[in-house]
Design an enzyme around this catalytic site. Structure first.
Site, short mmCIF file in Angstrom:
data_model
loop_
_atom_site.label_atom_id
_atom_site.label_comp_id
_atom_site.label_asym_id
_atom_site.label_seq_id
_atom_site.Cartn_x
_atom_site.Cartn_y
_atom_site.Cartn_z
N SER A 26 -3.85 -11.25 3.45
CA SER A 26 -4.77 -10.09 3.15
C SER A 26 -5.16 -10.35 1.70
O SER A 26 -4.78 -10.24 0.70
CB SER A 26 -4.02 -8.91 3.08
N HIS A 57 -9.28 -10.19 6.57
CA HIS A 57 -9.09 -11.59 6.99
C HIS A 57 -10.33 -12.06 7.77
O HIS A 57 -10.85 -11.44 8.81
CB HIS A 57 -8.07 -11.45 8.44
N HIS A 79 -0.96 -11.65 13.25
CA HIS A 79 0.25 -10.87 12.89
C HIS A 79 1.05 -10.37 14.49
O HIS A 79 -0.03 -10.31 15.27
CB HIS A 79 -0.14 -9.60 12.35
N TYR A 81 1.99 -7.48 14.77
CA TYR A 81 1.84 -6.27 14.97
C TYR A 81 0.31 -6.06 15.60
O TYR A 81 0.11 -4.91 16.36
CB TYR A 81 1.83 -5.40 13.93
N GLU A 82 -0.33 -7.14 15.73
CA GLU A 82 -1.76 -7.10 16.35
C GLU A 82 -1.63 -6.99 18.00
O GLU A 82 -2.61 -6.74 18.60
CB GLU A 82 -2.55 -8.12 15.73
N ALA A 109 0.27 -11.03 1.08
CA ALA A 109 0.29 -9.98 0.27
C ALA A 109 1.62 -9.19 0.54
O ALA A 109 1.86 -8.93 1.66
CB ALA A 109 -1.00 -9.09 0.31
N MET A 207 4.65 -8.28 6.51
CA MET A 207 4.67 -8.40 7.92
C MET A 207 4.29 -9.71 8.59
O MET A 207 3.61 -9.62 9.46
CB MET A 207 3.42 -7.31 8.31
N SER A 208 4.55 -10.65 7.83
CA SER A 208 3.65 -11.87 8.11
C SER A 208 4.87 -13.12 7.65
O SER A 208 6.03 -13.14 7.42
CB SER A 208 2.55 -12.21 7.85
N ASN A 231 1.61 -4.24 -4.29
CA ASN A 231 2.08 -2.75 -4.62
C ASN A 231 3.64 -2.83 -4.54
O ASN A 231 4.24 -3.71 -4.20
CB ASN A 231 1.51 -1.71 -3.37
N HIS A 243 -3.54 0.04 2.80
CA HIS A 243 -4.18 -1.40 2.96
C HIS A 243 -5.20 -1.61 1.85
O HIS A 243 -5.34 -2.72 1.46
CB HIS A 243 -4.68 -1.59 4.07
#
Length: 268
Positions: A26, A57, A79, A81-82, A109, A207-208, A231, A243
């Site tokens: 990201s 992306h 991902h 989660y997609e 990120a 998350m990746s 963050n 995000h």
């Protein structure tokens, strides 16, 4: 077989052999804009390839030269989660292997869990913890792709880490080191989960990355991992997470990120 069709299609577009693969997370896709004589292939044009659905992306493969090396960059990743399966998330890594990639630089990120980190830091991933509750190697096994029980004692190449650390020192770039924890997302962690991750030994969370690295090592591709601490994770600072903040922070550190990755590629 799907992968044969995918590779044949790509080879019609780009006949050279990329030795270095890059997966850009990201806000980090800007690195692909540095590739010289680029050949860009949108994901939606590639047979059997997933398509990025996340803001930040771009969704294309970019082939060309980067600091003297033949590379292929994923400008945007997939991902879990997609809604993609683990096999789909990691499919591009299998394709990279068939194209000739020997080294994979994976970026992301991530939220900072180590309280000594701050937003904008770059972190060299020394190891990871898979908290996703699944694994991309589950299922039927193809001996041609790798061994049934791959060794993960050096998931991230010590030699590549050493090169990156030397580059950071030479260019006076601050480079943290730490363990990346992979969660499924898409929600950010609760403060309690962040405390748990810290107790487990995690320094950053995202998350990746973990699925791609597992498949890369299964395919005997050497891996270097770099996180942009976009963050601080929940509960460390008294502010909500978004995000937009992730993209904003990666934009601020892009000069350091570009310098680190480009000089590392040159020295591989």
């Amino acid at each position: 077989m799907n992968i044969v069709e995918t590779v044949n299609f790509i080879k019609e577009k780009y006949q050279k052999t990329p030795k270095v693969g890059l997966i850009l997370g990201s806000g980090l896709g800007v690195l692909a804009d540095e590739i010289e004589d680029p050949i860009k292939v949108p994901y939606q044009d590639i047979p059997h390839f997933p398509v990025s659905t996340v803001s930040g992306h771009a969704g294309q493969l970019v082939f060309g030269h980067l600091n003297g090396k033949q590379v292929v960059a994923m400008q945007g990743r997939f991902h879990f989660y997609e809604g993609y399966s683990m096999k789909e998330v990691t499919y591009p890594v299998r394709v990279m292997k068939e194209l000739g990639v020997e080294v994979l630089i994976v970026t992301n990120a991530a939220g900072g869990v180590n309280t000594e980190f701050q937003a904008g830091d770059l972190m060299l991933i020394t190891d990871h913890i898979n908290q996703m509750g699944t694994n991309p190697l589950i299922g039927s096994h193809d001996e041609g792709q790798g061994v049934r029980f791959p060794d993960m004692s050096e998931a991230y190449s010590k030699k590549l880490m050493s090169i990156a650390m030397d580059v950071a020192e030479k260019h006076q770039l601050k480079l943290q080191q730490g363990v990346y924890v992979g969660n499924t997302g898409p929600c950010y962690e609760t403060p309690a989960e962040v405390r748990m991750i810290r107790t487990l030994g995690g320094d950053a969370v995202g998350m990746s990355t973990v699925p791609e690295v597992i498949v890369a090592r299964h395919a005997n591709i050497k891996v270097l991992g770099i996180s942009c601490i976009s963050n601080m994770a929940a509960g460390i600072l008294p502010q909500p997470l978004s995000h937009d903040e992730v993209i904003e922070t990666t934009e601020k550190v892009k000069a350091n990120f570009l310098q680190l990755v480009k000089a590392t590629v040159e020295n591989i």
